[in-house]
Every structure is written in C-alpha cells, then in structure tokens.
Design an enzyme around this catalytic site. Structure first.
Site, PDB file in Angstrom:
ATOM      1  CG  HIS A   1      31.588  67.783  59.852  1.00  0.00           C
ATOM      2  ND1 HIS A   1      31.299  67.905  58.517  1.00  0.00           N
ATOM      3  CD2 HIS A   1      30.405  67.487  60.469  1.00  0.00           C
ATOM      4  CE1 HIS A   1      30.000  67.722  58.327  1.00  0.00           C
ATOM      5  NE2 HIS A   1      29.438  67.450  59.496  1.00  0.00           N
TER       6      HIS A   1
ATOM      7  CB  SER B   1      63.449  62.713  63.333  1.00  0.00           C
ATOM      8  OG  SER B   1      64.263  63.692  62.716  1.00  0.00           O
TER       9      SER B   1
ATOM     10  CE  LYS C   1      58.506  64.470  64.327  1.00  0.00           C
ATOM     11  NZ  LYS C   1      58.677  65.158  63.055  1.00  0.00           N
TER      12      LYS C   1
ATOM     13  CD  GLU D   1      53.656  59.117  58.724  1.00  0.00           C
ATOM     14  OE1 GLU D   1      53.526  60.326  58.600  1.00  0.00           O
ATOM     15  OE2 GLU D   1      54.723  58.588  59.079  1.00  0.00           O
TER      16      GLU D   1
ATOM     17  CE1 TYR E   1      46.910  33.633  28.639  1.00  0.00           C
ATOM     18  CE2 TYR E   1      47.882  33.792  26.451  1.00  0.00           C
ATOM     19  CZ  TYR E   1      47.999  33.879  27.827  1.00  0.00           C
ATOM     20  OH  TYR E   1      49.198  34.219  28.386  1.00  0.00           O
TER      21      TYR E   1
ATOM     22  CD  GLN F   1      53.693  36.001  30.073  1.00  0.00           C
ATOM     23  OE1 GLN F   1      53.607  34.848  29.682  1.00  0.00           O
ATOM     24  NE2 GLN F   1      54.628  36.830  29.635  1.00  0.00           N
TER      25      GLN F   1
HETATM   26  N1  ARG Z   1      52.836  32.399  30.481  1.00  0.00           N
HETATM   27  C1  ARG Z   1      51.488  32.577  30.041  1.00  0.00           C
HETATM   28  C2  ARG Z   1      50.685  33.351  31.087  1.00  0.00           C
HETATM   29  O1  ARG Z   1      51.179  33.563  32.138  1.00  0.00           O
HETATM   30  C3  ARG Z   1      50.810  31.268  29.798  1.00  0.00           C
HETATM   31  C4  ARG Z   1      51.141  30.802  28.471  1.00  0.00           C
HETATM   32  C5  ARG Z   1      50.078  30.949  27.489  1.00  0.00           C
HETATM   33  N2  ARG Z   1      50.794  31.205  26.311  1.00  0.00           N
HETATM   34  C6  ARG Z   1      50.313  31.098  25.109  1.00  0.00           C
HETATM   35  N3  ARG Z   1      51.103  31.355  24.142  1.00  0.00           N
HETATM   36  N4  ARG Z   1      49.090  30.762  24.878  1.00  0.00           N
HETATM   37  O2  ARG Z   1      49.594  33.784  30.813  1.00  0.00           O
END
Ligand code: ARG
Length: 459
Positions: A157, A278, A284, A291, A318, A323
C-alpha cells in the site's frame, strides 16, 4: 488508366482518394528485406520444381538481388499507384529484367506473400527484443549484486511494511522480465510456420514444394491450413500482447523511479543522461525518461487493442482491413525498443541513496513483524496476541517519537512482561533482513544465490 498489375477487367483507374486509402507502401516498405527474401525462396523453388524454367528463375533471383542493392542505396520508391511493397518490388524487377519478372508471381498471391513477410519481420523483431531484455536483465543483476545488503523499506500500500534489500527489490524486476522473455520465446516458436504456398486462400494447382520454401526462410515447416495461413495474425497479436505485458513491467519500475527520485523519498538520483531540467525552475531535475517509459506503455497497449479491434470481426480469409496490421506493430516495436533501452540506461547509471533508504527503513516501525514473531518464538504467545502486543509497542514508540529498538526495556515490559532483553536482537533492520532466509526471501545470502542462479540461466 487502370492498374498495370491487376487492371485487366477495369475500364477506369481508381479515384485519387482510393489511391491513398488503398496504399500501404508508405509503411510496408519497411518489410522490403523480408519481401525480397520471400521472393527469392519462392522463385528458387519454382525453378527447382520446373514450374518456371531454370534460366528464368536465375534471371529473377539475380534481378531481385539488384533491386535489393537499389533499395539499400536509394530507399524504396513510394509509388502509391503500385500500392504495396510486393508490387513496388515486382515493378522494380520488371524494370531490370523485363517481362520475365511476371513469372515470379506464379503459384503465389500477395495474401500468402504478405503473411510470410510479416511473420519474418515479427520474428526478427522478437530476436531484437530478446537481446534488449537480456541487456536490461544484466543491468539489473549487476546493480542487485552491488546492493545485495543495502536495506530499504519494503512497501505494501506504499506504506512501510518490512525491511528488504534493494538487491531483492531489483531482482523482482529480473523475475518479471524472465517471464516476459519466455512469452516472446513461446510466441516465436508458435509463429515459425511458413504461410507461403497457401496462395490466395485455397492453395494452388502448381506442384510447389512448401517444405523447401519454409526451410529456405528458416521456418520449422509450412502452415497446415491455407485459409488460416492467409487470415492468421495471431503472431502479430502475440508480439503485441507480450510487448504490452513487458512494457507494463517497465512502467512499474519507471513509476518507482519517479517516486524514488522525488525529494520526500530521495531514494535515487537518476543520472544527468536520463534527466531533464525545467525551463523556469532552475533547481529541477525531472525524471522524464522514466515518465516516458510509463507513458509509452499506454501507447503500446493501444497498438495491441487497435489490432485486436481490426481482427475481431473478419470472416475468413483475407480482408483488406488486415493491411492495417502493420502500423500498430511497427509503432509498438519502435516505442518498445526505446523504452527497453532507456530503462537499461537508467538502471545502469542511477545512484541509489542507500543511507536515505536505510534511514526510512528504520523510521517506519518496519521491524514490528519481527517483534511479533519474537513474541511467538521466544515467549510462546499465539500470533494474534503477539500482533496486539506489538501494536501497543508501536503506539508507545510513536508517542515517544522513537524507533522500536529505542524503546527502553521497562516500557516494553510494561506492555507485556514476557518481553526480555533478547528482543533487541531482532529489532534492527539488518537483523530483520538477515532472518528472512526462506527460499525466495530477502536475506542477502538468498539474494546472492538468486543472482548467481539467474546468471547461470542467462548464460
Ligand atoms: N498490401 C496488402 C496487405 O498489406 C497485401 C495485398 C493483399 N491485397 C489483396 N488485394 N488481396 O495486407
């Protein structure tokens, strides 16, 4: 006009804003070395498998080396129309070797390419972090050894609790960082499977050899599921969570340095190298580096939560949201590298005010537990009763304005006549720390053992 890499089915080019929002080259150019390494491994495999003629594969490999030389010398050109490091590099390759450059992208997609590049980058980042943390641990061990006997108040504490040694306190941070390094090691082992060859999402009909590309890039083997391969960013998140947890430890040490460097505490004087003045108050000497270590921990955590937010709603496989994975990892890595280095410098160069620490340890009734333990051990009191008797002794000392070991025996005996002369053996702070010999305890001999064990483990 439409994009030269994928524009076949487009009549119009992208809007100006689309060009900007779509482009990742401003930040993903940082992965150019990984991109070229990935392409070289890929094309060598294509040649070996007869998917691309051996002569063409060699031309492409040499061309990639030449592009790398250009990048090293001039930097990576930031052509937004080419979107990312993958297409910028393929374009640069085509400028060197002509149309044969177009064979490089056989049996591959930017989706497996970027996952591979990014894993390689994060793997190298983990190795960098590990070296930095090892250096910080060495600094902690050196200072802990120097101060294995230096008594300071231990707190709970933030109230004076029991005396400990500064060496013991510093070794607590060594233990935290050992766990952090373990987390990075685990993350590294888990990430070390190669996504290359997953292609866009479903794998490929070409007779590729994924074992070969994985081995060429230092992976333990290929990833097992093509969909997961291109949609997994766990490795980036694991880097960020490990970095967050470690920076949280550095932030706690930084906070202690800030407190310790304050005038009321006066436990530490941070070196000139890690302090600032400072512009208005000439006296200071501010602990700015500490920090900022504390502050950066918050930003690193922000990078982690940012990427978690990006990933949490994405369907397989994907999506372009992914990205956005790189900026938070790059930012966190830069901040983290600075904080590790600054913390190491502060630990190495701090002057610990051991007289002040000892004086505060002696003034805070920090040996009260030792008195209670003595009553249990030597006078046979139940601990609860000993606690009560000791509380009265503390009150008497407080009223008289003296330390516990300065109370006359008559005063102590008036509180409880089972107290005898022998009690003074346990009331000093040195006696207190020396007595705490349980495994992991603060006794100087235990601290020295812990330091020796840690040095053996670090190698
Ligand atoms: N520049 C993209 C990334 O950083 C990779 C490209 C994938 N692009 C796509 N149209 N499938 O994720």
């Amino acid at each position: 006009d439409s994009n030269q890499m994928w524009g076949g089915r487009f009549a119009e080019g992208p809007s100006a804003v689309m060009r900007v929002i779509n482009a990742s080259i401003p930040f993903d150019k940082r992965m150019w070395r990984q991109d070229i390494a990935g392409s070289k491994a890929h094309v060598a495999m294509l040649g070996k498998q007869g998917i691309v003629a051996a002569g063409d594969a060699q031309t492409i490999a040499d061309g990639l080396d030449a592009v790398a030389v250009d990048y090293e010398r001039d930097g990576v050109p930031e052509d937004l129309a080419l979107e990312d490091i993958h297409m910028v590099t393929e374009n640069a390759l085509a400028e060197k070797i002509g149309a044969v450059a177009g064979r490089l992208h056989t049996a591959r997609s930017r989706n497996d390419q970027v996952a591979t590049d990014f894993k390689l980058w994060v793997r190298a980042a983990i190795d960098e972090v590990d070296a930095g943390l090892a250096a910080l641990q060495t600094a902690l061990l050196d200072r802990a050894e120097e101060h294995a006997d230096s008594v300071m108040p231990g707190f709970t504490h933030l109230q004076s609790a029991q005396p400990v040694t500064l060496g013991h306190h510093l070794m607590a941070y060594h233990a935290m960082i050992a766990r952090d390094r373990g987390r990075f090691r685990d993350a590294r082992a888990r990430l070390n499977q190669c996504p290359l060859g997953a292609a866009a999402l479903a794998g490929t009909g070409f007779p590729i050899d994924r074992e070969a590309t994985a081995a060429a890039l230092g992976f333990d083997g290929p990833t097992t599921n093509s969909l997961d391969s291109v949609s997994d960013r766990d490795f980036a998140l694991e880097y960020l969570t490990a970095a967050t947890q470690c920076s949280l430890h550095l932030s706690r040490l930084a906070e202690e340095f800030v407190i310790w460097a304050s005038q009321p505490f006066g436990f530490v004087s941070l070196s000139d190298q890690w302090s600032t003045g400072s512009s208005i108050m000439p006296q200071k000497r501010n602990p700015d580096a500490a920090e900022l270590v504390r502050g950066h921990a918050g930003r690193i955590m922000g990078c982690m939560t940012g990427l978690m937010m990006t990933m949490k709603g994405l369907p397989l496989a994907y999506s372009k949201d992914m990205q956005d994975d790189k900026p938070p990892v790059f930012e966190a890595h830069d901040l983290f590298g600075l904080t590790i280095a600054a913390m190491t410098g502060m630990v190495e160069s701090a002057t610990f005010r051991t007289e002040r620490m000892r004086a505060l340890a002696e003034s805070g009734f920090a040996t009260a537990t030792d008195l209670a333990d003595w009553l249990v051990r030597e006078a046979g009191l139940p601990f609860r009763e000993a606690h009560h008797v000791t509380g009265r002794a503390v009150k008497a000392a407080e009223d008289a304005g003296v330390r516990l070991d300065q109370l006359p025996l008559e005063t102590l005996r008036a509180i409880d006549d089972r107290i005898g002369e022998g009690v003074y053996d346990v009331l000093s702070v040195d006696a207190s720390v020396n007595s705490r010999r349980s495994f992991g305890g603060t006794a100087p001999e235990r601290v020295r053992e812990a330091i020796a064990a840690a040095r053996r483990e670090n190698g």
